[in-house]
Design a protein around this motif. Structure first.
Motif, short mmCIF file in Angstrom:
data_model
loop_
_atom_site.label_atom_id
_atom_site.label_comp_id
_atom_site.label_asym_id
_atom_site.label_seq_id
_atom_site.Cartn_x
_atom_site.Cartn_y
_atom_site.Cartn_z
N SER A 42 107.50 66.73 62.13
CA SER A 42 107.17 68.15 61.91
C SER A 42 105.71 68.31 61.51
N SER A 46 102.50 69.99 63.74
CA SER A 46 102.09 71.28 63.16
C SER A 46 100.57 71.45 63.13
N LYS A 49 98.31 74.74 63.79
CA LYS A 49 99.19 75.89 64.04
C LYS A 49 98.90 77.04 63.08
#
Length: 799
Positions: A42, A46, A49
């Motif tokens: 994750s 990420s 982002k």
């Protein structure tokens, strides 16, 4: 109805404690691994982002080509004119475009002086393209005002404490006084660009000789250039017209030697590894690898449950028979067993959540990633974990549920059901699957560690031990020879050599080479990278000359002479190092002769092949000093070097490190990933052995009468252990035979990413076989030996 299922499930788990403990432990380990890997993935996916317009942010990258058409260099940054010119030529496609250039150096406020690496000069549009959480001021306006700078809140506290930084003046590089006009929140760790200072462009333009001179500079490829598209804009249209754009502005044949590419900012961290990236990016391949490991670990845990549940089918056969006699349908029985499986998984989940919370601080410290695991505020995370637990419970419990519910009550009650007979084939298959996965992971772990050991210990073609690398400030550069002479008087300093770049860095410089071959001067077929050195660089590193001599201060003509590495001689086509001596060359417009050829050495990471290099004698371009220190009192030597540096350069702090540390940093990511890979592989093997231990326990229990009779008839402990272990060992051997070709295929592919790599011989596979075999045999023997040494009279009396 569900309440009844739940009550019966809890009773069953309590009654069969060994079964429950083994499965809860196995599933909790599997779920913990999946959570940790999930957090890692994750975080890796990420990056960037947080930019509100991330799907519409692009950057230009620049490729340079050799005469033979191959790529000699691919940079993430471009020359300063490209941004403004692209704004004009692609006005129908581009909405906003902005440049920023990193310029590390000393920043001073009052008596505080620090060397800062995340200092950028930027166009005001950067504040509109990228997302900054503004605390104070207006970033767009500030970057439009000459002499302004905006800083992160971390830098505001570092330099000004609790004072208001707005309006304060800081000095950069002892040349530019900048007024703080804004403060923004420090960018998160999952940003491809870490920015602490953003300064307006005017001081940088002055460095280039003014704005017009900067707009004519096509060689300084130091500007990260970002843009966004208009709603109607199309990337493919920009890409289609880039060739004409280059031929128009650079030269009419520009596309024969250079090209521009477009890349989404969201792709940078996992899909980009260009020659001058600001940080060390990751690779999407590792995301896939760790996702696969998480799946495999969970699959092994589920297989354990299925194996043990079907293995103990005989103990529940009469229960199923009685339930069917009293009217329970197959559907209700399936539901009952699925509820049992889900309940068991939820017990495992509670343990896994606790274990993840306890392990996370160490995992966070190890990976260097800011991983967050907050179940109280992250509702999507809770939903994912709960739904995953239910899915695992259903998948792992599905086969046992359908298998147990299929028993025919009449046969069961007559005692005609053989213990686990129908599921024996599946259990053997699942054991093979488990250990096939485990052996693949063992082989992969061994190969990864062997490759890392190879690249970290390979001879590089020079001495890197106790080699101190020191950055050269402008005041030191202005008094370079005087500084070096005093440096060599310090106790412990053996030699010192200057260079524009140092080993472990990247060779980004080239200035056009021509060489005389067969009496004709022509461009070299591939680009030759340049490294500016002084005459002491080669002896400081104890590099060996293949032919000819090194530069010397005693030869005035050496300023127009060249030293090459062996790779350059090869690509030029001169045949040998001896043949190259005396040959004519032109480099960066300077005509001269080759006076020496140094043996090939590894300048960059071993993931790259040795580049053709020309070492040019340019003492005025020494940005680094390599200092060979000998003796045991290194600390004292460094203190004296610091004192000397402070005397020559009082306004610029000494920035130094050691070459061994720099090379270790090159492989930090690979080392971390290999250690993670080993950790999770070890847990996968542990789970497989846990399942094998449980299965062996049930097998021994089912064959206890046979064991007792064999002992009464005179069988030895070794014979009994051999008989009971034989079937499992055969399955492990089958697993190895299946695992080896799969492991060979994937590891061969992985090794292709290294220009210099180990060979995939037999040793990793033999070692993996020995490890897997020993672990499996030990696991089985614990149970079989215990049964073999038990008193047979007790078992026969029970019967």
């Amino acid at each position: 109805m569900f309440k009844s299922y739940l009550k019966i499930a809890l009773r069953s788990l309590k009654r069969h404690k060994a079964f429950s403990i083994i499965n809860i432990l196995g599933l909790s380990v599997g779920l913990t691994c999946c959570m940790l890997i999930g957090l890692y993935i994750s975080e890796e996916t990420s990056y960037d982002k947080f930019h509100t317009n991330i799907d519409n942010i692009y950057r230009f990258t620049r490729e340079f080509k050799s005469p033979d058409g191959s790529t000699s260099l691919h940079l993430s940054r471009v020359a300063p004119p490209f941004g403004p010119l692209a704004r004009e030529d692609f006005s129908g496609e581009i909405e906003k475009i902005g440049r920023m250039m990193p310029v590390g150096g000393p920043v001073k406020y009052n008596n505080r002086l620090y060397d800062e690496n995340n200092f950028y000069f930027a166009d005001s549009e950067i504040a509109e393209i990228l997302t900054f959480d503004v605390i104070e001021g207006n970033l767009i306006e500030a970057l439009s005002q000459p002499g302004s700078v905006v800083i992160s809140d971390e830098m505001a506290f570092k330099y000004f404490g609790n004072e208001d930084p707005i309006g304060k003046s800081i000095n950069f590089l002892s040349q530019a006084d900048l007024i703080v006009k804004g403060v923004f929140k420090k960018l998160p760790d999952n940003s491809s660009y870490q920015i602490d200072f953003l300064a307006e462009m005017t001081p940088l333009e002055a460095f280039f000789g003014g704005r017009e001179a900067m707009m004519r500079n096509w060689g300084s490829n130091n500007f990260a250039t970002f843009f966004t598209l208009k709603p109607e804009g199309r990337i493919d249209e920009i890409e289609r017209r880039i060739g004409d754009f280059l031929n128009k502005h650079v030269d009419e044949d520009a596309t024969s030697w250079t090209n521009l590419h477009v890349q989404k900012l969201s792709d940078v961290h996992l899909h980009s590894n260009l020659d001058d990236e600001q940080g060390q990016n990751s690779d999407i391949v590792y995301v896939y690898i760790f996702a696969s490991i998480a799946f495999l670990i969970l699959a092994i845990a589920c297989i354990n449950y299925m194996n043990l549940a079907t293995a103990r089918s005989a103990t529940r056969a009469k229960e199923v028979g009685m339930r069917k006699v009293f009217g329970a349908g197959k559907g209700k029985l399936i539901n009952q067993f699925l509820v049992e499986s889900i309940v068991l998984v939820f017990f495992a989940l509670v343990l896994a959540v606790g274990a993840t919370s306890l392990i996370l601080p160490y995992f966070r410290s190890f990976t260097g990633l800011e991983l967050e695991f907050d179940l109280f505020t992250n509702l999507p995370l809770i939903a994912v974990i709960l739904s995953s637990a239910i899915l695992v419970g259903v998948l792992s419990g599905s086969y046992p549920a359908f298998y147990l519910s299929s028993f025919q009550p009449l046969k069961v009650l007559k005692g005609k059901l053989t213990s686990g007979a129908k599921s024996g084939g599946l259990r053997r298959f699942l054991v093979v699957v488990q250990f096939t996965i485990s052996v693949i992971l063992i082989v992969s772990t061994i190969v990864v560690f062997k490759q890392l050991d190879f690249i970290q210990n390979k001879k590089l073609g020079y001495d890197r031990e106790q080699m101190m690398i020191m950055g050269v400030s402008q005041p030191v550069a202005d008094q370079y020879e005087a500084f070096k002479n005093e440096l060599l008087t310090i106790q412990g300093v053996k030699m010192a050599g200057g260079s524009s770049r140092v080993p472990s860095g990247q060779l980004l410089d080239s200035q056009g080479a021509q060489a005389e071959v067969n009496g004709e001067m022509s461009p070299t077929p591939v680009v030759i990278k340049s490294l500016s050195v002084d005459p002491d660089f080669i002896p400081t590193y104890q590099m060996e000359m293949a032919s000819g001599r090194n530069y010397s201060k005693n030869f005035a003509t050496d300023s127009a002479s060249f030293v090459l590495n062996e790779k350059s001689v090869e690509v030029i086509g001169w045949g040998s190092a001896e043949d190259a001596i005396g040959q004519n060359m032109i480099y960066a417009g300077v005509r001269g002769k080759v006076i020496g050829v140094v043996k090939d050495f590894h300048f960059e990471s071993l993931q790259s092949e040795i580049s053709p290099i020309i070492l040019v004698n340019r003492p005025n371009q020494m940005r680094n000093l390599s200092i060979k220190i000998e003796g045991t009192d290194i600390k004292n030597s460094i203190q004296q070097i610091e004192a000397l540096y402070a005397r020559f350069s009082p306004d610029a702090p000494l920035n130094y490190n050691f070459l061994n540390d720099r090379f270790a940093n090159l492989y930090t990511s690979e080392t971390q990933r290999s250690q993670l890979f080993t950790l999770f592989s070890g847990l996968a093997i542990f789970l497989a052995c846990l399942g094998l231990f449980g299965l062996a326990s049930f097998t021994v229990a089912q064959r206890s009468k046979e064991i007792s009779i064999r002992k009464v008839l005179g069988a030895s402990v070794q014979q009994i252990v051999g008989i009971l272990s034989k079937e499992f060992i055969i399955l492990i051997v089958i697993a190895m035979l299946l695992a080896f070709p799969v492991a060979w295929y994937f590891m061969s592919d992985w090794l292709e990413g290294y220009a210099y790599r180990i060979g995939l011989g037999a040793s990793p596979f033999l070692l993996a076989a020995a490890i897997a075999g020993a672990i499996a045999f030990l696991t089985i023997s614990i149970q079989t030996f215990k049964a073999a040494v038990s008193n047979p009279s007790e078992r026969l009396r029970d019967e």
